[in-house]
Design an enzyme around this catalytic site. Structure first.
Site, PDB file in Angstrom:
ATOM      1  N   TYR A 181       0.797  -1.272   0.014  1.00 49.99           N
ATOM      2  CA  TYR A 181      -0.051  -0.076   0.006  1.00 49.99           C
ATOM      3  C   TYR A 181       0.851   1.261  -0.005  1.00 49.99           C
ATOM      4  O   TYR A 181       0.552   1.924  -0.641  1.00 49.99           O
ATOM      5  CB  TYR A 181      -1.134  -0.025   1.375  1.00 49.99           C
ATOM      6  CG  TYR A 181      -1.821   1.226   1.040  1.00 49.99           C
ATOM      7  CD1 TYR A 181      -2.992   1.351   0.417  1.00 49.99           C
ATOM      8  CD2 TYR A 181      -1.390   2.410   2.023  1.00 49.99           C
ATOM      9  CE1 TYR A 181      -3.717   2.505   0.236  1.00 49.99           C
ATOM     10  CE2 TYR A 181      -2.280   3.587   2.044  1.00 49.99           C
ATOM     11  CZ  TYR A 181      -3.468   3.630   1.304  1.00 49.99           C
ATOM     12  OH  TYR A 181      -4.326   4.663   1.078  1.00 49.99           O
ATOM     13  N   GLU A 182       1.820   1.390   0.730  1.00 48.06           N
ATOM     14  CA  GLU A 182       2.815   2.444   0.723  1.00 48.06           C
ATOM     15  C   GLU A 182       3.434   2.708  -0.401  1.00 48.06           C
ATOM     16  O   GLU A 182       3.614   3.750  -0.925  1.00 48.06           O
ATOM     17  CB  GLU A 182       3.933   2.182   2.023  1.00 48.06           C
ATOM     18  CG  GLU A 182       3.430   2.065   3.165  1.00 48.06           C
ATOM     19  CD  GLU A 182       4.180   1.814   4.098  1.00 48.06           C
ATOM     20  OE1 GLU A 182       5.801   1.577   3.805  1.00 48.06           O
ATOM     21  OE2 GLU A 182       4.158   1.854   5.390  1.00 48.06           O
ATOM     22  N   LEU A 183       3.830   1.628  -1.091  1.00 45.81           N
ATOM     23  CA  LEU A 183       4.433   1.660  -2.401  1.00 45.81           C
ATOM     24  C   LEU A 183       3.430   2.126  -3.427  1.00 45.81           C
ATOM     25  O   LEU A 183       4.016   3.027  -4.381  1.00 45.81           O
ATOM     26  CB  LEU A 183       4.946   0.278  -2.859  1.00 45.81           C
ATOM     27  CG  LEU A 183       5.922   0.329  -4.277  1.00 45.81           C
ATOM     28  CD1 LEU A 183       6.947   1.228  -4.450  1.00 45.81           C
ATOM     29  CD2 LEU A 183       6.298  -1.198  -4.373  1.00 45.81           C
TER      30      LEU A 183
END
Length: 565
Positions: free
Chosen positions: A463-465
Site C-alpha cells: 500500500y505504501e508503495l
C-alpha cells in the site's frame, strides 16, 4: 696565347684571394653554411712530384684527418660545412703532402656560436661601423656564395628592411635614424635544400656639425600592399636639418598631375588629394610632412607612380611610392602550429571535463548546494523530507533491516544533514486508521524512501508503495528513492509501473563500507534528497550502533497490521 693564360690565372687567383680572407680566428653561427679556404698562391708550385691536399682538425691535443661526409665536403682549397654545428668548433689546418715532403699551408681557429632563439642575430657575431650623419655610406654583405642568383635579404632590428635585396645597402645621406642593427641573410641552394649564411652589422650614426647635414626625404622608395576600394594614406616626411628652412617645399604628384588640396574638395569626393604641409621638430631637428589621401583605391592607381618631391636651396630629392595588390598571406608557422595544437587539445580537454563531470556529478552537485545554501524545501507546504517504507512484518528474519530503517537512516539524515524523516512506527500515534495515516504522511513528504529486500512485499508495504507511485506518476508530487538493502537478483516482485518513473534510481547499501558519513552511499542518497542548507560534520566518522537504548526502541503496537488495514 701565353699572355691570355697568365691573365686567366691572375684573375682566378685574385677572385680566390677575395673569397679567402686571411683570418686566424673565425666565428660562425650554428646551422649556417660556411667554408674554410686558402688562396692557391700559397701552394708550393715548385714541387715537381705529385701532391695531395689534406684537411685536419685538432681537438684535445690530437690531430685527426677530416673525412668527407654529406655535411662536410672538401674541394681542393675549400672545406665546406653544410651546415656548421657546435661540435665543429676547434683548430683546423690544411697541408700539402707528397711522398717525401709535408707542408702546412694555413691554420684557423673556428668558433661555432650558439644561435639565439629569441633574436635574428647573436651579440657575439656582429661587427660595428661608426659613421657621421650627413655622409654617404654602404653596408656590405660578406658574401659566402659565388652564385649571383643566390637571394639576399636585409633586415634592420630583425624586421625586413624596405625590400632590399642587393649585396650592398647604400645610404646617400646618413641620419641618426639610420642607426640600428642590420642583418644580411644569404639563401644558398645545395642538393635540393636551402641553407642560410648571415652577416650582422651594428651601424652607429653620430650627429655631426649642423652645417654638414643635408636635406633628405626620410625613408626610401617603397611598395604598399593594398586592395581595390580600400582607403590609403601615403606619408612623405622631409628632414631639413638643424634649422628651419622657410623656402623648403614638399609636394606630391602622379600621372604628370598635381593632386587637389583636401581642404578644397568635399569629404565625399573620391578624388585623390593632399593634406596641408605640416612642420615639426624633434629636439633640434626640423621636419616637414605632407600626406596624400587616396580615398578609394582604383585599378588604375596600381599602375601609377606616386612621387613625393622635397625642394629647397636648388636641392631636390624624390621618393616614389607604388601600390600593388596584396597577396593572400599564409598564416605564420607559429600561429598555424598553435591553432593545430589548440584544435587537438580542445576536444580532449572538453571530453575530459565531460568525463569528470559525469564521474563526479554527485560530488559537484553536493558541493554546489553547500556553497550556495540552496533550499528546495522552502514554501512547498511539505512537513517531511521523506517517508521511509520498509518491511514491518513480525515474520521478518532481518533484524538488520529494521535497525537500518529505525536507527542508521534517521541518525545520519536527521542529525548530520538536517533532514526530517517520517517513520511510521516512530512518528504516528497508535490507534488511528493505518490507511488514512499512510496516505496523509506520504502526501506531506517530499520523497518516498523504499528500503528494498527480497521480503519487502507485504500488505502494508504494498500500500505504501502503490500510494507513493500514485503520487509520483499521477499527481507528480513525490519522488521515489529505492535503497537496495540486500542484493536483489530479480525486481519482478515490484510493480511494473515502477519502471515508468523518470527519476528512479537505486542506491545500494554495502554494510560496513557504507557506514562512514562521507561514503558514496550517503552522497548518492543526499543527491536524490531535496536540496537543503545544513551545517554538518562529516569528516569520516562512523556510526556507533547501540540498539539497546530505550530511545531507539521503536513502537510496534502489535504485529498484525493487516487487521488495521
Amino acid at each position: 696565347m701565353n699572355l691570355m693564360v697568365f691573365l686567366l690565372i691572375f684573375i682566378t687567383e685574385t677572385a680566390t684571394e677575395k673569397l679567402c680572407p686571411l683570418r686566424a680566428s673565425i666565428d660562425v653561427l650554428e646551422g649556417e653554411y660556411f667554408y674554410l679556404c686558402f688562396p692557391e698562391s700559397k701552394l708550393q708550385h715548385s714541387w715537381k712530384e705529385e701532391y695531395t691536399i689534406n684537411w685536419y682538425k685538432e681537438s684535445a691535443g690530437t690531430q685527426k684527418r677530416i673525412k668527407e661526409t654529406h655535411r662536410i665536403v672538401s674541394q681542393m682549397n675549400f672545406l665546406e660545412f653544410w651546415p656548421a654545428e657546435l661540435d665543429d668548433s676547434g683548430n683546423y689546418f690544411v697541408t700539402q703532402s707528397s711522398g717525401k715532403r709535408n707542408f702546412t699551408i694555413q691554420k684557423w681557429t673556428l668558433n661555432v656560436l650558439e644561435r639565439n632563439q629569441s633574436s635574428c642575430f647573436n651579440q657575439n657575431h656582429l661587427t660595428t661601423e661608426i659613421q657621421n650623419a650627413g655622409t654617404g655610406h654602404s653596408l656590405k654583405c660578406n658574401d659566402l656564395s659565388v652564385n649571383e642568383n643566390d637571394s639576399i635579404t636585409w633586415y634592420k632590428d630583425c624586421k625586413n628592411y624596405e625590400n632590399e635585396t642587393g649585396r650592398e645597402l647604400d645610404f646617400k645621406t646618413l641620419s641618426v635614424q639610420h642607426s640600428g642593427i642590420y642583418t644580411c641573410k644569404i639563401s644558398i641552394s645545395h642538393e635540393g635544400k636551402i641553407y642560410h649564411s648571415t652577416n650582422t652589422i651594428r651601424l652607429v650614426v653620430e650627429e655631426d656639425a649642423p652645417e654638414t647635414v643635408t636635406l633628405e626625404i626620410v625613408g626610401r622608395n617603397e611598395e604598399i600592399q593594398t586592395e581595390i576600394g580600400k582607403e590609403e594614406t601615403l606619408n612623405c616626411t622631409g628632414f631639413l636639418g638643424y634649422h628651419i628652412q622657410e623656402d623648403a617645399n614638399l609636394y606630391w604628384w602622379f600621372n604628370d598631375t598635381f593632386p587637389k588640396k583636401c581642404s578644397d574638395i568635399p569629404e565625399a569626393d573620391p578624388s585623390i588629394c593632399e593634406e596641408d604641409l605640416k612642420k615639426s621638430h624633434l629636439g633640434n631637428k626640423f621636419y616637414i610632412t605632407r600626406l596624400l589621401r587616396i580615398k578609394k583605391v582604383r585599378e588604375e592607381d596600381l599602375h601609377h607612380n606616386f612621387t613625393c618631391t622635397l625642394q629647397a636651396d636648388e636641392i631636390m630629392h624624390t621618393k616614389v611610392v607604388k601600390l600593388r595588390k596584396g597577396n593572400i598571406r599564409d598564416l605564420p608557422m607559429h600561429v598555424f602550429t598553435t591553432g593545430m595544437i589548440l584544435a587537438v587539445l580542445f576536444p580532449c580537454v572538453a571530453m575530459a571535463v565531460v568525463v569528470v563531470c559525469v564521474m563526479f556529478r554527485v560530488d559537484l552537485v553536493l558541493f554546489y548546494r553547500n556553497i550556495s545554501q540552496r533550499d528546495d524545501t522552502a514554501g512547498d507546504g511539505k512537513e517531511y523530507d521523506a517517508f521511509v517504507s520498509y518491511l514491518k512484518d513480525c515474520v521478518s528474519t532481518s533484524k538488520e533491516e529494521r535497525e537500518f530503517a529505525l536507527r542508521i537512516l534517521p541518525t545520519i539524515l536527521e542529525e548530520n544533514f538536517g533532514y526530517k524523516l517520517c517513520i511510521f512506527e516512530r512518528d504516528v500515534s497508535p490507534g488511528g486508521a493505518v490507511v488514512d495515516d499512510i496516505h496523509s504522511f506520504i502526501d506531506k513528504s517530499r520523497r518516498l524512501i523504499i528500503i528494498l529486500s527480497q521480503n519487502y512485499i507485504s500488505d502494508r508495504a504494498i500500500y505504501e508503495l502503490e500510494s507513493g507511485l500514485h503520487k509520483a506518476l499521477v499527481e507528480r508530487k513525490t519522488k521515489i528513492i529505492l535503497i537496495e538493502y540486500m542484493p536483489i537478483r530479480d525486481y519482478n516482485f515490484l510493480p511494473e509501473s515502477l519502471s515508468l518513473l523518470p527519476s528512479k534510481r537505486v542506491v545500494k547499501w554495502k554494510k560496513d563500507k557504507s557506514l562512514p558519513v562521507n561514503s558514496r552511499f550517503w552522497k548518492n542518497l543526499r543527491y536524490l534528497m531535496p536540496a537543503k542548507p545544513t551545517k554538518s560534520n562529516t569528516k569520516g566518522q562512523c556510526l556507533n550502533l547501540d540498539l539497546g537504548s530505550e530511545r531507539t526502541q521503536p513502537w510496534t503496537g502489535g504485529c498484525d497490521f493487516n487487521t488495521v488495514i
